[in-house]
Design a protein around this motif. Structure first.
Motif, PDB file in Angstrom:
ATOM      1  N   HIS A  66       0.829  -1.202   0.000  1.00 60.13           N
ATOM      2  CA  HIS A  66       0.000   0.000   0.000  1.00 60.13           C
ATOM      3  C   HIS A  66       0.864   1.252   0.000  1.00 60.13           C
ATOM      4  CE1 HIS A  66      -2.716   3.111   1.718  1.00 60.13           C
ATOM      5  NE2 HIS A  66      -3.553   2.541   0.876  1.00 60.13           N
ATOM      6  N   LYS A 124       2.016   1.964  -3.428  1.00 56.63           N
ATOM      7  CA  LYS A 124       1.009   2.630  -4.260  1.00 56.63           C
ATOM      8  C   LYS A 124       0.960   4.129  -3.970  1.00 56.63           C
ATOM      9  CE  LYS A 124      -2.063  -1.379  -4.771  1.00 56.63           C
ATOM     10  NZ  LYS A 124      -3.413  -1.926  -4.480  1.00 56.63           N
ATOM     11  N   GLU A 135       3.787   5.613  -5.800  1.00 59.03           N
ATOM     12  CA  GLU A 135       3.555   5.691  -7.245  1.00 59.03           C
ATOM     13  C   GLU A 135       2.694   6.900  -7.585  1.00 59.03           C
ATOM     14  OE1 GLU A 135       1.499   3.249 -10.972  1.00 59.03           O
ATOM     15  OE2 GLU A 135       2.328   2.146  -9.270  1.00 59.03           O
ATOM     16  N   ASN A 136       1.640   7.141  -6.818  1.00 58.53           N
ATOM     17  CA  ASN A 136       0.805   8.320  -7.078  1.00 58.53           C
ATOM     18  C   ASN A 136       1.593   9.610  -6.875  1.00 58.53           C
ATOM     19  OD1 ASN A 136      -1.527   7.081  -7.893  1.00 58.53           O
ATOM     20  ND2 ASN A 136      -2.521   7.155  -5.895  1.00 58.53           N
ATOM     21  N   VAL A 193      -5.855   3.547  -4.180  1.00 58.87           N
ATOM     22  CA  VAL A 193      -5.040   3.299  -2.992  1.00 58.87           C
ATOM     23  C   VAL A 193      -5.904   2.923  -1.786  1.00 58.87           C
ATOM     24  CG1 VAL A 193      -3.090   4.729  -3.687  1.00 58.87           C
ATOM     25  CG2 VAL A 193      -5.009   5.783  -2.500  1.00 58.87           C
TER      26      VAL A 193
END
Length: 481
Positions: free
Chosen positions: A144, A147, A150-151, A165
């Motif tokens: 998590h 993620k 990544e954003n 997410v």
């Protein structure tokens, strides 16, 4: 941030909880195939990037348990590396600066993993299922966080589309603790540490722009905000179009650039529009977008100028000679000189009349010299010394640098700016130039061209309803001898 609910901050004691066995299912083995060589660690993130990211042993073990949910963005190798680097920085931050309330936990991740196991699975700490589940939950937390990173990288690279997410555990107490201990801390950390993510390189930008056709708009807004002069603006626009070479919307960049710069430099706007047309002609769909009436009025002060530009575009669409079209656009605002035809016979006639007139005047002057005696004694030596020879006055010094080759009207305009504290309403300057029988646009352009080599920048610039001159630039034009 995830959904938030308030619970007591005390650590949960699971010593008296009952447990329910969990079925992990069977793990299928890879069949032995002598014709193939299979590396069971080839798909693992840690082993794949151990050298490229200089991972230590603990980082390799952590990443080997994780997995990337592949998508168009993170499958770009450069982007994946930046995501992993940001993830490692985020985890290090949590380990060092997010200290668990209960000192028996080494990290906040360990603390949250146990809270989730207790609230979601209800296992005793000394049970076999607890150990498996604890490792699985910890990996889910790391996935998590990956993620979220990544954003964060997507935002830095101007990708507006974000991945989901949502956290796997929606228990209110779990979400509250996870938001408070991890998500809220990471949001602040990632926002403050965006500068550590490297800018996308040339190759990556081309791929990103191909997949995100409107991504160029963010960079275009930055270029507009930093506008200083037409040459620098045009250079940045070409750099932007280079990294959008595979973007089907590349022609729109030239079109919007032409519209914007029309308020600053007409010739630059014409060049960029021709480049737009060039890209548009090569695109699958020929749009041939027209500049709106407001822009056209700012570009063309006469119908003749508009007609001349339309002729340039028509010829370009026929011969596709981009260089020649640009050259013609550069000369559109140049003053047109009337062609003078010389009649040799008329010249001979005038010369004959001049000869006759000279003979008559000569005869008259000779007759007068004979009739009027010259009295040399009336002109004394002292009287001859009083004859004044015109001298160059001190106030007739050269004001501007001679190498600028400024014309009298150009010097007069600069003097006018000086009297007006280097700020003049466009309407006032327009009336002054019009009274001289000139066009304002071409007159200002020629002054800027004369001074550009000395300044390496534009002298007269537009600002709202005014024309302005930088006083430091003006001083450079003065002759200080």
């Amino acid at each position: 941030m995830l959904n938030d609910n308030t619970i007591d901050d005390s650590i949960i004691d699971v010593s008296g909880n009952t447990e329910t066995p969990i079925n992990f299912g069977s793990i299928s083995s890879v069949p032995n195939e002598p014709t193939m060589t299979y590396d069971p660690g080839s798909w693992k993130i840690g082993q794949k990037y151990v050298r490229k990211l200089s991972l230590n042993e603990d980082q390799v073990k952590m990443l080997d348990k994780m997995s990337f949910s592949g998508n168009v963005f993170n499958e770009i190798e450069y982007c994946k590396i930046q995501i992993l680097k940001q993830f490692l920085r985020a985890v290090e931050y949590l380990y060092q600066y997010c200290i668990p309330i209960n000192k028996s936990y080494a990290t906040v991740i360990d603390e949250l993993s146990e809270i989730i196991v207790c609230l979601r699975y209800n296992y005793r700490k000394d049970s076999l299922n607890y150990s498996y589940t604890y490792d699985s939950v910890q990996t889910e937390i790391f996935n998590h966080i990956l993620k979220l990173c990544e954003n964060n990288v997507r935002e830095i690279y101007g990708i507006k589309r974000k991945i989901n997410v949502d956290f796997n555990y929606n228990h209110p107490d779990i979400l509250h603790q996870y938001n408070r201990k991890v998500v809220s801390k990471l949001e602040a950390f990632l926002a403050e540490n965006q500068h550590q993510v490297l800018d996308a390189d040339y190759k990556t930008n081309i791929i990103l722009n191909e997949n995100n056709t409107n991504r160029w708009k963010t960079k275009f807004d930055e270029i507009k905000e930093d506008y200083s002069n037409p040459l620098a603006f045009e250079r940045e626009i070409f750099r932007l179009t280079e990294v959008n070479s595979k973007n089907p919307s590349v022609d729109a960049i030239f079109f919007e650039a032409s519209k914007f710069v029309a308020g600053y430099d007409k010739t630059c706007a014409l060049r960029l529009y021709i480049h737009y047309l060039d890209k548009d002609l090569n695109s699958p769909k020929f749009d041939q977008r027209q500049l709106n009436k407001t822009v056209q009025k700012s570009l063309f002060s006469t119908k003749e100028q508009l007609s001349d530009f339309e002729k340039i575009l028509s010829e370009f669409m026929t011969d596709r000679d981009l260089e020649q079209a640009i050259e013609k656009a550069n000369m559109l605002y140049a003053p047109k000189r009337k062609r003078i035809t010389i009649d040799p016979e008329a010249i001979k006639s005038i010369q004959a009349l001049d000869s006759e007139t000279a003979d008559i005047l000569g005869q008259i002057l000779n007759e007068e010299d004979e009739d009027i005696p010259v009295k040399t004694e009336d002109i004394s030596y002292e009287q001859q010394e009083t004859i004044t020879i015109p001298q160059v006055q001190e106030n007739q010094t050269i004001k501007y640098l001679t190498e600028l080759s400024l014309s009298p009207i150009q010097k007069e305009i600069l003097d006018l700016f000086e009297k007006q504290s280097f700020n003049m309403l466009q309407t006032d300057l327009g009336d002054f130039i019009k009274a001289k029988g000139l066009f304002m646009g071409s007159t200002i352009d020629t002054i800027n061209e004369c001074c550009y080599e000395a300044l390496d920048d534009i002298l007269i610039e537009e600002e709202d309803d005014y024309f302005i001159i930088n006083t430091d630039y003006y001083k450079k034009l003065l002759n200080n001898d």
